[in-house]
Write an enzyme that holds these catalytic residues in place. Structure first.
Site, PDB file in Angstrom:
ATOM      1  N   TRP A 273       0.754  -1.374  -0.088  1.00  0.00           N
ATOM      2  CA  TRP A 273       0.010  -0.038   0.037  1.00  0.00           C
ATOM      3  C   TRP A 273       0.898   1.255  -0.007  1.00  0.00           C
ATOM      4  CZ3 TRP A 273      -5.215   0.882  -0.809  1.00  0.00           C
ATOM      5  CH2 TRP A 273      -5.879   1.965  -0.200  1.00  0.00           C
ATOM      6  N   TRP A 301     -19.428  21.093   1.689  1.00  0.00           N
ATOM      7  CA  TRP A 301     -18.818  20.921   2.911  1.00  0.00           C
ATOM      8  C   TRP A 301     -19.308  22.079   3.823  1.00  0.00           C
ATOM      9  CZ3 TRP A 301     -16.899  16.316   3.279  1.00  0.00           C
ATOM     10  CH2 TRP A 301     -16.211  15.729   2.203  1.00  0.00           C
ATOM     11  N   ASN A 341      -4.554   2.174  13.112  1.00  0.00           N
ATOM     12  CA  ASN A 341      -4.981   2.348  11.996  1.00  0.00           C
ATOM     13  C   ASN A 341      -6.518   2.042  11.965  1.00  0.00           C
ATOM     14  OD1 ASN A 341      -4.701   2.183   9.064  1.00  0.00           O
ATOM     15  ND2 ASN A 341      -5.515   0.153   9.092  1.00  0.00           N
ATOM     16  N   TRP A 359     -12.332  16.822   3.855  1.00  0.00           N
ATOM     17  CA  TRP A 359     -11.325  15.868   4.136  1.00  0.00           C
ATOM     18  C   TRP A 359      -9.807  16.478   4.111  1.00  0.00           C
ATOM     19  CZ3 TRP A 359      -7.210  15.145   0.776  1.00  0.00           C
ATOM     20  CH2 TRP A 359      -7.306  15.592  -0.475  1.00  0.00           C
ATOM     21  N   TRP A 382      -6.855   9.520   3.148  1.00  0.00           N
ATOM     22  CA  TRP A 382      -7.844  10.404   3.454  1.00  0.00           C
ATOM     23  C   TRP A 382      -8.966  10.593   2.169  1.00  0.00           C
ATOM     24  CZ3 TRP A 382     -10.153  13.200   7.448  1.00  0.00           C
ATOM     25  CH2 TRP A 382      -9.501  13.176   8.306  1.00  0.00           C
TER      26      TRP A 382
END
Length: 465
Positions: A273, A301, A341, A359, A382
């Protein structure tokens, strides 16, 4: 006298399995190791406060390790290309060796360094901070992967990585050392106030600390899938900041754990990853600031300039939302510079979907407070949570933090980080408001889960249509 070579350290602060160091030593020339505190090149992406704390201690450890091999670390502050050009001219260096980095500002810096050196000084970039160079794993048609799963499958065909090389036993030193800044003069450590006590208790930055973490994790690697999602259990490797600062190579982590059996492949895919995140930012350098899915540019938002919204954001940062699992994670982050995590996903989802706050605001907060704040990984994670990424969770899948807390047995984790709730048992500790068990010193829920979900889904309707 043989012309020296310069070894440019950045986020590769180790001596073992360090290809730039190995090449510099193999040249037979005297080696001048240098670290440049460059806040000019990254501009608004300069290291956050937690990362600077880590950097101070990591550089101190690296200098100690270098001195044990007859060398030392030269410190300079300023723009990387200007510093290296001047240092190469001053020392008459024949080459500058470094490990390649993929953050957009470092890619720009590497071009500037190459163009700024005199004709007699070579600039040599080596690979070694990732399993494979970003962009080297391609589709059948030669294109780049944007989705993780096919990327992982393709990269896996090239594993294991080469066996890590040991550190050299001696590093040739120049007859005359260039001047160096003093580390303390860089003021990387917090002083007024010193908020780093929890980080000092938890972490030992440097290569030795990284190797200790890996040694402690090896026997646990086979249980990674069963334990990594349980905040109350130490199932994590705790290697992320060491990998971020390059105090250990991913190849070393792979080879140390790959034969452990059990669910070790789940851990190895976490290393993949990291590579995937670099692959993404090479293709989309603005990934940390721009939605990968343009449709989300229309998502309404909540406005952070509104005092009510600002108060919600501050409550999130301080761990005062009334959601115990969220508050525990945010307080752990502030105290230690790290967060479990599973809880990272819960807290990020809460900000984006329960509070309907962009975000990017959360990404900036994590950038400043995480000791493993990595541009690629931070941005990819994110955007995955927000549903805005090129490969991401769907926005309409709204994580329920209270049920997540109970599902993953976070009681002891909450007790540790939210002492106001330490006297509560399960199930009350996961949702004290619901059970009428909320102590006076603990805040009410900032918003109900149902109301938050309905607000988020309504906002998403604009994206859809």
């Amino acid at each position: 006298m043989t012309a020296p070579v310069i070894l440019w350290f950045r986020r590769d602060l180790r001596l073992s399995d360090q290809p730039a160091l190995a090449a510099a030593v193999a040249s037979g020339a005297p080696v001048i190791p240098v670290y440049i505190l460059d806040d000019d090149t990254p501009k608004h992406r300069k290291m956050g406060a937690a990362s600077r704390w880590w950097l101070h201690h990591s550089l101190n450890a690296l200098d100690t390790d270098l001195r044990a091999l007859g060398s030392k670390l030269i410190l300079r502050a300023g723009k990387s290309d200007a510093i290296l050009s001047a240092l190469a001219a001053e020392t008459k260096a024949s080459a500058v060796h470094c490990i390649r980095h993929y953050d957009p500002w470092w890619r720009n810096a590497e071009k500037a360094v190459m163009n700024g050196l005199s004709e007699g000084t070579a600039f040599v970039c080596h690979d070694g901070n990732y399993l494979l160079p970003a962009g080297s794993v391609t589709t059948g048609s030669g294109g780049q992967y944007k989705i993780y799963t096919p990327f992982m499958r393709a990269l896996w065909q090239h594993m294991p990585p080469p066996v890590p090389h040991p550190a050299p036993t001696k590093i040739p030193a120049p007859d005359n050392w260039p001047e160096s800044d003093g580390l303390s003069g860089w003021n990387l450590l917090p002083t007024k106030p010193d908020w780093s006590g929890g980080m000092s208790e938890m972490w030992m930055p440097g290569e030795a600390g990284a190797q200790d973490r890996l040694a402690a994790f090896v026997d646990k690697a086979k249980f990674y899938d069963e334990k990594r999602n349980l905040p109350s259990v130490e199932g994590s490797s705790f290697l992320s900041p060491h990998l971020h600062f390059g105090e250990i190579s991913p190849a070393a982590c792979w080879h140390a754990t790959m034969d452990q059996g059990g669910s070790v492949d789940v851990f190895l895919k976490e290393l993949v990853w990291r590579d995937y995140a670099q692959n993404v930012i090479v293709q989309m350098p603005e990934y940390g600031a721009k939605n990968a899915r343009d449709a989300f540019d229309k998502l309404p938002w909540r406005d952070l300039s509104d005092p009510v919204v600002q108060a919600d954001f501050v409550a999130w940062t301080k761990g005062q939302t009334g959601y115990p699992i969220v508050d525990a994670g945010m307080r752990q982050l502030w105290a230690t510079g790290w967060m479990h995590n599973r809880v990272r996903m819960i807290t990020a989802s809460f900000l984006v979907k329960h509070l309907l706050i962009d975000w990017r605001e959360g990404e900036k907060w994590f950038w400043d407070t995480l000791v493993d704040a990595d541009y690629g990984s931070n941005a990819v994670n994110w955007q995955w949570t927000a549903g805005t990424g090129v490969d991401s969770n769907m926005f309409v899948r709204i994580m329920a933090p209270l049920s997540q807390s109970e599902k993953f047995d976070a009681m002891h984790y909450i007790r540790e980080w939210v002492p106001e709730l330490a006297a509560l048992q399960a199930p009350y500790i996961h949702d004290p408001d619901e059970y009428g068990a909320r102590p006076k010193g603990y805040p009410r829920k900032i918003i109900g889960h149902k109301a938050a979900r309905e607000r988020a889904l309504k906002a998403h309707e604009i994206v859809k249509g």
